[in-house]
Design an enzyme around this catalytic site. Structure first.
Site, PDB file in Angstrom:
ATOM      1  N   HIS A 122      65.336  63.708 -69.521  1.00 48.59           N
ATOM      2  CA  HIS A 122      65.024  63.323 -70.991  1.00 48.59           C
ATOM      3  C   HIS A 122      63.768  63.632 -71.575  1.00 48.59           C
ATOM      4  O   HIS A 122      63.562  64.021 -72.345  1.00 48.59           O
ATOM      5  CB  HIS A 122      65.424  61.956 -71.113  1.00 48.59           C
ATOM      6  N   GLU A 123      62.735  63.125 -70.572  1.00 52.21           N
ATOM      7  CA  GLU A 123      61.249  63.314 -71.184  1.00 52.21           C
ATOM      8  C   GLU A 123      60.900  64.775 -71.102  1.00 52.21           C
ATOM      9  O   GLU A 123      60.142  65.218 -71.800  1.00 52.21           O
ATOM     10  CB  GLU A 123      60.329  62.447 -70.221  1.00 52.21           C
ATOM     11  N   HIS A 164      61.663  65.969 -74.257  1.00 49.04           N
ATOM     12  CA  HIS A 164      60.543  65.923 -75.341  1.00 49.04           C
ATOM     13  C   HIS A 164      59.373  66.797 -75.180  1.00 49.04           C
ATOM     14  O   HIS A 164      58.944  67.312 -76.326  1.00 49.04           O
ATOM     15  CB  HIS A 164      59.883  64.305 -75.104  1.00 49.04           C
ATOM     16  N   GLU A 168      63.763  62.889 -80.618  1.00 51.32           N
ATOM     17  CA  GLU A 168      64.921  62.312 -79.612  1.00 51.32           C
ATOM     18  C   GLU A 168      65.976  63.013 -79.437  1.00 51.32           C
ATOM     19  O   GLU A 168      66.774  63.071 -78.445  1.00 51.32           O
ATOM     20  CB  GLU A 168      65.218  60.958 -80.076  1.00 51.32           C
TER      21      GLU A 168
END
Length: 501
Positions: free
Chosen positions: A265-266, A269, A298
């Site tokens: 997820h990060e 980003h 996101e």
């Protein structure tokens, strides 16, 4: 009168110094979350307060206003480059907001955020909301005062949401979320009635989880010369300079996939940050080099976490590696089902795609109630627990499982939470557009051609920066207005196929 080159050069130099100060502030924030000893919190609060007041002074000064006015004058009398004009529009908008704020309020907010984060950590560790409640009340009071001073034709919550979602209105947000409020609880209820394979409790050694995360980032093209990974209580991504991208993750006992999925997820980003138009257009210190919105941000992290790391082709490629370090997987199906439990739980960060939206709806409604509808801070834990039981059928056993699980309110980030769910909608709609253009994302996972996927995202999403807002970007890429339907179609299809292989 200064020449156009001089006017733009002086403005650019001012913005660059402002960006340098901001990056120092961000570096202190990184340290606060990753390495700073707890006893350093008070001094760190003073450091951050000093920087916040200095930044506000630069961004609201008469000298800065004169630089902007000179650049605007030259733009008006020249060829009117659209990119320069958009930069000026955004800078003038921000100048007006900064000049509306009392420096004393800026300082008080900075101190309150530092204190709030420290008290949140203590309260979360002790699972005692009462330790955090006074700091939360202070942050609410200060943010309400901020909205009052900005005096925009928006509600308090809408005003505070603008830095995250430019141009967002509550009416539009409710229209986008209405189909989700109706359909997601029905789908969760359906999922709970379906048989699911038994799975014994299991975990992985911390070192094994870290090794898997390192392998993932290596496979996804991480350049160690410009990236860094650390641990923090709450995973996040941050950019400290034009060649300095940081992410954090965390290991959660009893949640062996948490660290891996948080890393995916990060990294999504970070990939977005690395693709912003700050290099090719030299916009790192200018608005056009910034993210379109946090919902678009996101959408990119959720794309890599969900459309890639939670996909079946990914499980086919990775299950043996997990099994080698102790995961009870005898095949790809075991890993895919573990990655996609499709069951309600208490924790937002650990939630799957099906229930995640309900976590966000609860938080959005609660922060609006706190800011605009008179919900008292002392009643937050009970109201949180009631809504979880009502919407998700689960009830937190303590405050750490409940309203203390997220860091956002401890930093006064009211208005941020909807960006997560908007990100799901944007990710789904952009994925449909991607499928038409280059094929389904899952196809590229299977074929090992993620470079093709990243190139498409660089061209159609990352490189836009703040040239437009989030909904304009989605409409430009997908040729239709943003809606919840693509996400609902995707999640219903995934739920229907969960028992098939």
């Amino acid at each position: 009168m200064a020449s156009a080159a001089t006017a733009w050069g002086q403005l650019g130099a001012h913005l660059r110094e402002t960006q340098l100060l901001g990056s120092i502030q961000s570096t202190l924030y990184w340290d606060q979350n990753t390495r700073m000893p707890s006893a350093g919190a008070s001094w760190r609060g003073e450091q951050l307060t000093l920087l916040a007041t200095q930044l506000h002074a630069r961004q609201s000064s008469a000298a800065y206003a004169d630089l902007l006015a000179a650049a605007r004058q030259h733009w008006n009398s020249a060829e009117r480059c659209p990119e320069q004009g958009r930069n000026l529009d955004l800078l003038e908008q921000d100048l007006q907001r900064q000049q509306s704020l009392d420096p004393a309020l800026v300082a008080a907010l900075a101190q309150a955020k530092a204190d709030g984060y420290d008290r949140w950590q203590q309260a979360r560790s002790a699972s005692d909301f009462s330790l955090f409640a006074p700091a939360l009340q202070t942050l609410i009071d200060l943010r309400q005062e901020q909205a009052k001073q900005l005096d925009e034709p928006r509600s308090c919550w809408e005003t505070l949401a603008q830095p995250f979602e430019p141009d967002l209105r509550l009416e539009r947000l409710e229209a986008l979320f209405a189909p989700l409020r109706q359909r997601l609880p029905e789908l969760v209820a359906q999922a709970c009635t379906r048989p699911r394979p038994r799975s014994a409790d299991w975990d992985l050694e911390e070192s094994s989880q870290q090794d898997l995360c390192d392998e993932l980032l290596g496979a996804w093209g991480r350049n160690p010369a410009i990236t860094c990974m650390a641990r923090s209580p709450h995973p996040f991504s941050i950019t400290l300079g034009p060649a300095d991208y940081r992410i954090t993750t965390r290991v959660v006992p009893g949640q062996p996939l948490s660290c891996f999925l948080a890393t995916a997820h990060e990294w999504g980003h970070s990939l977005y940050e690395q693709g912003l138009p700050d290099q090719s257009h030299q916009w790192f210190a200018w608005p056009l080099g910034q993210a379109t919105s946090m919902a678009v941000h996101e959408s990119q992290s959720l794309f890599w976490e969900n459309r890639v790391a939670r996909s079946r082709p990914f499980a086919e490629q990775w299950w043996k590696r997990f099994a080698q370090v102790g995961a009870p997987f005898s095949g790809a199906q075991d890993m895919w089902q573990a990655m996609n439990p499709m069951a309600p739980g208490l924790n937002r960060v650990e939630a799957d795609e099906l229930s995640y939206g309900l976590h966000i709806l609860i938080r959005t409604d609660l922060e609006i109630s706190l800011l605009e509808q008179g919900l008292e801070v002392k009643d937050l834990p009970d109201e949180w627990n009631r809504r979880y039981e009502e919407l998700l059928g689960v009830r937190p056993m303590n405050d750490a499982e409940g309203c203390l699980q997220d860091v956002h309110w401890s930093e006064g980030l009211f208005g941020y939470f909807p960006s997560y769910l908007l990100g799901h909608l944007i990710s789904a709609q952009l994925s449909e557009a991607m499928a038409v253009s280059i094929g389904q994302p899952e196809h590229h996972v299977r074929e090992g051609s993620l470079d093709t996927v990243l190139h498409w995202l660089r061209e159609h999403v990352h490189g836009i920066g703040r040239a437009m807002n989030a909904e304009q970007l989605v409409e430009k890429v997908s040729a239709r207005q943003l809606s919840a339907q693509p996400f609902l179609d995707y999640i219903e299809s995934k739920l229907d196929n969960r028992g098939k292989w």
